[in-house]
Design a protein around this motif. Structure first.
Motif, PDB file in Angstrom:
ATOM      1  N   PHE A 130      10.116  -5.995   0.025  1.00  0.00           N
ATOM      2  CA  PHE A 130       9.600  -7.305  -0.374  1.00  0.00           C
ATOM      3  C   PHE A 130       8.957  -7.296  -1.767  1.00  0.00           C
ATOM      4  CE2 PHE A 130       8.812  -8.770   4.290  1.00  0.00           C
ATOM      5  CZ  PHE A 130      10.172  -8.964   4.443  1.00  0.00           C
ATOM      6  N   LEU A 131       8.921  -6.135  -2.421  1.00  0.00           N
ATOM      7  CA  LEU A 131       8.205  -6.007  -3.690  1.00  0.00           C
ATOM      8  C   LEU A 131       6.750  -6.435  -3.520  1.00  0.00           C
ATOM      9  CD1 LEU A 131      10.856  -7.531  -6.162  1.00  0.00           C
ATOM     10  CD2 LEU A 131      10.739  -5.221  -5.213  1.00  0.00           C
ATOM     11  N   ALA A 132       6.188  -6.136  -2.333  1.00  0.00           N
ATOM     12  CA  ALA A 132       4.843  -6.602  -1.987  1.00  0.00           C
ATOM     13  C   ALA A 132       3.924  -5.402  -1.804  1.00  0.00           C
ATOM     14  CB  ALA A 132       4.889  -7.437  -0.712  1.00  0.00           C
ATOM     15  N   GLU A 133       3.003  -5.225  -2.738  1.00  0.00           N
ATOM     16  CA  GLU A 133       2.002  -4.182  -2.582  1.00  0.00           C
ATOM     17  C   GLU A 133       1.066  -4.560  -1.437  1.00  0.00           C
ATOM     18  OE1 GLU A 133       0.435  -4.229  -6.488  1.00  0.00           O
ATOM     19  OE2 GLU A 133       2.251  -3.394  -7.376  1.00  0.00           O
ATOM     20  N   ASN A 134       0.471  -3.585  -0.783  1.00  0.00           N
ATOM     21  CA  ASN A 134      -0.339  -3.846   0.398  1.00  0.00           C
ATOM     22  C   ASN A 134      -1.317  -2.707   0.615  1.00  0.00           C
ATOM     23  OD1 ASN A 134       1.121  -1.885   2.452  1.00  0.00           O
ATOM     24  ND2 ASN A 134       2.749  -3.046   1.410  1.00  0.00           N
ATOM     25  N   GLN A 135      -2.259  -2.941   1.507  1.00  0.00           N
ATOM     26  CA  GLN A 135      -3.300  -1.952   1.753  1.00  0.00           C
ATOM     27  C   GLN A 135      -2.747  -0.647   2.324  1.00  0.00           C
ATOM     28  OE1 GLN A 135      -5.933  -2.379  -0.048  1.00  0.00           O
ATOM     29  NE2 GLN A 135      -7.366  -2.018   1.630  1.00  0.00           N
ATOM     30  N   GLN A 136      -1.696  -0.749   3.111  1.00  0.00           N
ATOM     31  CA  GLN A 136      -1.164   0.446   3.741  1.00  0.00           C
ATOM     32  C   GLN A 136      -0.254   1.242   2.816  1.00  0.00           C
ATOM     33  OE1 GLN A 136      -1.543  -2.507   5.209  1.00  0.00           O
ATOM     34  NE2 GLN A 136      -3.128  -1.822   6.633  1.00  0.00           N
ATOM     35  N   GLY A 137       0.220   0.616   1.739  1.00  0.00           N
ATOM     36  CA  GLY A 137       1.184   1.278   0.859  1.00  0.00           C
ATOM     37  C   GLY A 137       0.519   2.135  -0.184  1.00  0.00           C
ATOM     38  N   THR A 138      -0.215   3.135   0.237  1.00  0.00           N
ATOM     39  CA  THR A 138      -0.912   4.039  -0.669  1.00  0.00           C
ATOM     40  C   THR A 138      -0.156   5.359  -0.722  1.00  0.00           C
ATOM     41  OG1 THR A 138      -3.020   3.020  -0.112  1.00  0.00           O
ATOM     42  CG2 THR A 138      -3.100   5.182  -1.154  1.00  0.00           C
ATOM     43  N   ILE A 139       0.159   5.794  -1.923  1.00  0.00           N
ATOM     44  CA  ILE A 139       1.012   6.973  -2.087  1.00  0.00           C
ATOM     45  C   ILE A 139       0.244   8.083  -2.803  1.00  0.00           C
ATOM     46  CG2 ILE A 139       3.212   7.833  -2.958  1.00  0.00           C
ATOM     47  CD1 ILE A 139       4.110   4.918  -3.187  1.00  0.00           C
ATOM     48  N   PHE A 140       0.281   9.301  -2.237  1.00  0.00           N
ATOM     49  CA  PHE A 140      -0.201  10.489  -2.904  1.00  0.00           C
ATOM     50  C   PHE A 140       1.007  11.408  -3.100  1.00  0.00           C
ATOM     51  CE2 PHE A 140      -3.657   8.731  -0.519  1.00  0.00           C
ATOM     52  CZ  PHE A 140      -4.754   8.849  -1.350  1.00  0.00           C
ATOM     53  N   PRO A 141       1.659  11.411  -4.285  1.00  0.00           N
ATOM     54  CA  PRO A 141       2.891  12.181  -4.452  1.00  0.00           C
ATOM     55  C   PRO A 141       2.721  13.664  -4.115  1.00  0.00           C
ATOM     56  CG  PRO A 141       2.540  10.713  -6.291  1.00  0.00           C
ATOM     57  CD  PRO A 141       1.295  10.684  -5.480  1.00  0.00           C
ATOM     58  N   ASP A 142       1.697  14.278  -4.657  1.00  0.00           N
ATOM     59  CA  ASP A 142       1.403  15.684  -4.363  1.00  0.00           C
ATOM     60  C   ASP A 142      -0.099  15.844  -4.336  1.00  0.00           C
ATOM     61  OD1 ASP A 142       4.074  16.213  -6.515  1.00  0.00           O
ATOM     62  OD2 ASP A 142       4.125  16.892  -4.410  1.00  0.00           O
ATOM     63  N   SER A 143      -0.544  16.767  -3.566  1.00  0.00           N
ATOM     64  CA  SER A 143      -1.978  16.990  -3.457  1.00  0.00           C
ATOM     65  C   SER A 143      -2.558  17.283  -4.838  1.00  0.00           C
ATOM     66  CB  SER A 143      -2.250  18.172  -2.523  1.00  0.00           C
ATOM     67  OG  SER A 143      -3.639  18.421  -2.451  1.00  0.00           O
ATOM     68  N   GLY A 144      -3.620  16.551  -5.148  1.00  0.00           N
ATOM     69  CA  GLY A 144      -4.291  16.757  -6.421  1.00  0.00           C
ATOM     70  C   GLY A 144      -3.776  15.893  -7.548  1.00  0.00           C
ATOM     71  N   ASP A 145      -2.595  15.247  -7.374  1.00  0.00           N
ATOM     72  CA  ASP A 145      -2.067  14.366  -8.410  1.00  0.00           C
ATOM     73  C   ASP A 145      -2.761  13.015  -8.343  1.00  0.00           C
ATOM     74  OD1 ASP A 145      -0.407  16.223  -9.402  1.00  0.00           O
ATOM     75  OD2 ASP A 145       1.373  15.516  -8.324  1.00  0.00           O
ATOM     76  N   PRO A 146      -2.728  12.225  -9.438  1.00  0.00           N
ATOM     77  CA  PRO A 146      -3.314  10.883  -9.406  1.00  0.00           C
ATOM     78  C   PRO A 146      -2.616  10.002  -8.386  1.00  0.00           C
ATOM     79  CG  PRO A 146      -2.860  11.587 -11.656  1.00  0.00           C
ATOM     80  CD  PRO A 146      -2.203  12.577 -10.742  1.00  0.00           C
ATOM     81  N   ILE A 147      -3.323   9.017  -7.894  1.00  0.00           N
ATOM     82  CA  ILE A 147      -2.757   8.073  -6.933  1.00  0.00           C
ATOM     83  C   ILE A 147      -1.689   7.238  -7.624  1.00  0.00           C
ATOM     84  CG2 ILE A 147      -3.269   6.073  -5.479  1.00  0.00           C
ATOM     85  CD1 ILE A 147      -6.025   7.201  -5.047  1.00  0.00           C
ATOM     86  N   LEU A 148      -0.510   7.168  -7.002  1.00  0.00           N
ATOM     87  CA  LEU A 148       0.561   6.350  -7.556  1.00  0.00           C
ATOM     88  C   LEU A 148       0.336   4.869  -7.261  1.00  0.00           C
ATOM     89  CD1 LEU A 148       3.287   6.330  -9.001  1.00  0.00           C
ATOM     90  CD2 LEU A 148       4.383   6.539  -6.787  1.00  0.00           C
ATOM     91  N   HIS A 149      -0.205   4.568  -6.103  1.00  0.00           N
ATOM     92  CA  HIS A 149      -0.493   3.202  -5.733  1.00  0.00           C
ATOM     93  C   HIS A 149      -1.682   3.190  -4.789  1.00  0.00           C
ATOM     94  CE1 HIS A 149      -0.215  -0.679  -3.718  1.00  0.00           C
ATOM     95  NE2 HIS A 149       0.389  -1.096  -4.819  1.00  0.00           N
ATOM     96  N   SER A 150      -2.580   2.239  -4.949  1.00  0.00           N
ATOM     97  CA  SER A 150      -3.836   2.293  -4.201  1.00  0.00           C
ATOM     98  C   SER A 150      -4.132   1.015  -3.443  1.00  0.00           C
ATOM     99  CB  SER A 150      -4.993   2.602  -5.155  1.00  0.00           C
ATOM    100  OG  SER A 150      -5.031   1.662  -6.225  1.00  0.00           O
ATOM    101  N   GLY A 151      -3.099   0.391  -2.851  1.00  0.00           N
ATOM    102  CA  GLY A 151      -3.334  -0.728  -1.950  1.00  0.00           C
ATOM    103  C   GLY A 151      -3.456  -2.065  -2.647  1.00  0.00           C
ATOM    104  N   TYR A 152      -3.873  -3.068  -1.843  1.00  0.00           N
ATOM    105  CA  TYR A 152      -4.034  -4.427  -2.372  1.00  0.00           C
ATOM    106  C   TYR A 152      -5.251  -5.058  -1.713  1.00  0.00           C
ATOM    107  CZ  TYR A 152      -2.376  -8.743  -4.584  1.00  0.00           C
ATOM    108  OH  TYR A 152      -2.256  -9.844  -5.383  1.00  0.00           O
TER     109      TYR A 152
END
Length: 818
Positions: A481-503
């Motif tokens: 849906f191209l819809a960011e949301n609270q549950q869509g939080t991504i940590f690509p690898d441990s220690g890396d910056p957050i790719l997406h941090s919810g809505y």
């Protein structure tokens, strides 16, 4: 096509030449005189005073309550047929009104660029434009920024609507109208008169039912079915010799089942690939007809239930020779809707929407008497409101999308938006009557406004209604849906910056504006007046509920959903974390010159205005290709043109009313537009990652900007006997071709069309019968076009849905008066 640099420097040559010709015509006709009846004077309150229309140095059009009734004008959609440069449309998610091509797009967070005022109270939400018109005294359209006296964001113009007032003598009316083709029944009743020597009352009621004019072939039912009810009680009390009081209580309900939406265009974006309809057939889903024929296919019984409650209190107190006016308003509005927002018969996108809105306003004005060397008016205004808006996409176990995204089954995406606002303004204007001929007006308004808002997009389990905790489902919604949301939080690898941090965002704005006005009027003689005006306008910024993207995230969730494990390095920070949540204020600078002429010894009028308005940071909302709309600001827009209107009393029994509008609209700098399906991106890089994100609309016209609009009305009254009169009223409007696609897809261009209405009837002292026809040429008119949600992002097609206006209707009317 971009206009030439020479043309963009000022007024276009064609309107200027026409304006000069009108001046010559006015002077020539002013020398003709006949001893004959004059046109009836039209009274307006566009400058917060009761004045003749011909004495107001503004571009104003007005329609009397009698004309509103005789033409069968039920709402603002009907009103646009009678007023050039006014456009009204419903969309899948909102309602829009535009003047001179300027209005507010799809967003429940927008203040309206065209301010609507009913008995002095500001109606600022988009859905309120759908409210029926009932028992009206007058409708006025003020074109161009109205920043001094009306204020409150009326940067494109103002609709000043006045309801009928209680009368000193007992009177009443009952009328019924029946249209057979779509079984539309309308009943109106009014009773008005004195309760005591100093107290008068008026009660108006209305009911309308309609079976609908669009056939849903999948459900075998007509849409949209309408039911409207309204009741208004108004009281006037001459409390003392110096004090007049007015109180109005009103409730209006307007409900619909289904919509006049159908799929009108469906092509694959890649040659040889399936269309949207073919995709559905391959998946053993019901298809649709991509034809403009008032036939639709949806699988849900959509509904929209709306209720408006209003209390208005007005006090006029004679303070010596001056008049002190106080207007208090309370307004409550709510609606609940179910939208089958995929607009096809397959189960894809069912959306529940709800909004609650409460508003309080208070205005005080002190006005000097008219006719003095200096006439002045000063006042203060306060308004506050609370708004909650929510919508929820429901994905049941049987939804088509669960074939591609099984984890979405039994879940929903819910949006909750809350906003509060308070604003105050001080305003004033003074007119110096320097001589019998020269009148100079200075005005200004100072406004301060604060807004606080919050929005959260959460995923829910449909069975419990509780939030999910599974990030995989959140990421899936981001991809689908191209819809960011609270549950869509991504940590690509441990220690890396957050790719997406919810809505889950909130914001606060505080802004102010000073908007001056200068108007110079020169009375050439008793029947000819010329004026020149300079004014500015302001419309507050705010927060957008409709966007599904928060800001300029380094967004790669689609790759994740498709199984690509090789992520590019994510951005450590966002360049603009509220890019699609917050939008800036817009401003306008307007110039206008015009003339108002009473000719032929009072038998004719010829009025015109030549205008040019520059809008900075025009607020725009466009489809994002998924299921949302992104809001932004077009840096610079120019609107200019010519408006002509007037009346002619050709015979004692025949009055002609005419109007013409020539509109030149151009985005001078709009590089951050949302692209239409398949459009090559050529705009700007919003997030600084080296990829172009937008499309450049610089040099293009906007939506609902026809170059030419023509209006003509013929009112013919002829006595048949001493007790009976023949009445015939012909109304015609021509609207030039224009763009109606929200993202300016070339396929959204419609051709010019004609609207023809006719009323034929017999009037007696206390009864009347008539036949009323609307859209007699049976024109098929598309009033709005957008892309079917997910058709581009999921099926790679360019598929349009369209709102289609009502076809030809013929109704029989009967009324009894006492």
């Amino acid at each position: 096509m971009r206009h030439s640099p020479r043309r963009n420097k000022g007024f276009t040559r064609q309107p200027l030449a026409v304006a000069l010709g009108l001046i010559a015509t006015s002077i020539a006709f002013s020398t003709s005189a006949q001893d004959s009846p004059r046109l009836e004077e039209l009274i307006v309150t566009s400058q917060k005073r009761t004045e003749s229309l011909q004495e107001v140095p503004l571009s104003v059009a007005t329609i009397s309550g009698e004309k509103l009734e005789s033409a069968g004008i039920e709402n603002l959609g009907d009103l646009t047929v009678h007023l050039p440069n006014l456009h009204f449309t419903e969309t899948g998610f909102s309602t829009q009104v535009r003047v001179r091509g300027i209005g507010s797009d799809n967003s429940q967070g927008f203040e309206q660029s065209v301010g609507m005022y009913i008995d002095g109270i500001y109606y600022g939400r988009a859905q309120l434009f759908r409210a029926p018109l009932m028992d009206m005294q007058r409708a006025e359209l003020l074109r161009g920024p109205q920043s001094t006296l009306f204020g409150k964001n009326s940067i494109a113009g103002a609709l000043n609507l006045t309801t009928a007032a209680p009368t000193d003598e007992l009177e009443g009316k009952v009328s019924i109208s029946q249209e057979t083709e779509f079984n539309t029944t309308e009943i109106n009743g009014v009773i008005s008169g004195p309760l005591t020597e100093t107290l008068q009352a008026r009660l108006a009621v209305r009911q309308l039912t309609d079976d609908g004019y669009s056939y849903n072939s999948y459900l075998n039912v007509d849409h949209p079915q309408r039911e409207e009810t309204g009741a208004r009680l108004s009281l006037t009390w001459q409390a003392t010799d110096n004090l007049d009081l007015y109180l109005k209580a009103e409730q209006s309900k307007f409900d619909t089942i289904g919509r006049a939406i159908e799929i009108t265009h469906d092509v694959a974006l890649n040659e040889g690939a399936p269309t949207y309809n073919q995709f559905l057939n391959i998946l053993n889903q019901p298809g649709f007809e991509a034809e403009l024929n008032n036939v639709r296919q949806t699988d849900q019984e959509e509904f929209s239930q709306n209720e408006i409650n209003n209390l208005t209190f007005k006090a006029d107190y004679a303070l010596g020779d001056n008049t002190l006016t106080a207007i208090t308003g309370w307004l409550e509005f709510n609606y609940d809707e179910l939208c089958d927002c995929d607009f096809v018969a397959a189960e894809i996108l069912n959306l529940d929407l709800a909004e609650d809105y409460q508003q309080f306003s208070q205005e005080f004005r002190l006005a000097s008497p008219q006719g003095e060397t200096f006439e002045w008016l000063a006042g203060a205004f306060y308004q506050s409101y609370e708004q909650t808006f929510s919508d929820q996409i429901n994905i049941s176990e049987t939804n088509l999308l669960t074939n591609f995204y099984p984890v979405m089954a039994g879940t929903g995406l819910r949006r909750d938006f809350d906003q509060t606002s308070s604003s105050w303004a001080a305003f004033g204007r003074v007119t110096w009557n320097a001589s019998d001929a020269w009148h100079i007006t200075l005005g200004a308004r100072y406004t301060e406004e604060t807004k606080d808002a919050s929005k959260i997009l959460d995923l829910l389990t449909l069975e419990t209604g509780q939030p999910l905790v599974d990030p995989l489902v959140g990421i899936t919604y981001m991809g689908a849906f191209l819809a960011e949301n609270q549950q869509g939080t991504i940590f690509p690898d441990s220690g890396d910056p957050i790719l997406h941090s919810g809505y889950n965002v909130e914001g606060s704005r505080s802004e102010s504006a000073f908007t001056p006005l200068l108007n110079v009027e020169f009375d050439i003689n008793g029947d000819m007046m010329a004026y020149a005006a300079f004014t500015t306008g302001f419309k507050a910024g705010g927060f957008d509920p409709r966007s599904n993207n928060v800001g300029s995230f380094d967004y790669r969730a689609v790759d994740y959903v498709r199984g690509t494990d090789d992520f590019p390095p994510p951005a450590e920070t966002e360049s603009n974390p509220l890019l699609h949540y917050e939008f800036e204020e817009e401003t306008a600078t307007a110039m206008e010159i015009g003339m108002k002429n009473t000719l032929w010894d009072g038998r004719a009028e010829l009025n015109f205005s030549l205008y040019r308005t520059l809008y900075d940071d025009l607020q725009i909302s466009q489809f994002d290709g998924g299921v949302g709309f992104n809001v932004g600001n077009a840096k610079e827009t120019i609107v200019q043109g010519l408006e002509v209107d007037g009346r002619i009393l050709l015979l004692d029994e025949l009055t002609v009313q005419y109007g013409m509008s020539y509109l030149d609209f151009e985005y001078k700098d709009f590089k951050n537009g949302n692209c239409y399906a398949g459009q090559e991106k050529d705009g700007v890089d919003l997030d600084g990652n080296g990829t172009i994100d937008t499309c450049d609309y610089t040099g293009k016209r906007g939506v609902y900007t026809p170059k030419l609009t023509l209006n003509l009305s013929l009112d013919y009254y002829r006595p048949l006997t001493n007790q009976l009169n023949w009445v015939s009223i012909l109304d015609w409007q021509y609207v030039d071709g224009q763009q109606v696609h929200v993202n300016l897809d070339p396929m959204g261009e419609i051709e010019g069309y004609n609207m023809l209405g006719l009323r034929l009837g017999i009037d007696a002292a206390n009864w009347s019968v008539a036949v009323l026809g609307k859209n007699l040429l049976n024109e098929t008119i598309v009033s709005y076009t957008g892309n079917a949600p997910l058709s581009d992002s999921q099926f790679n097609t360019n598929t349009h849905y369209s709102f289609v206006r009502r076809p030809r209707t013929i109704a029989l009317e009967a009324a009894y008066r006492f």
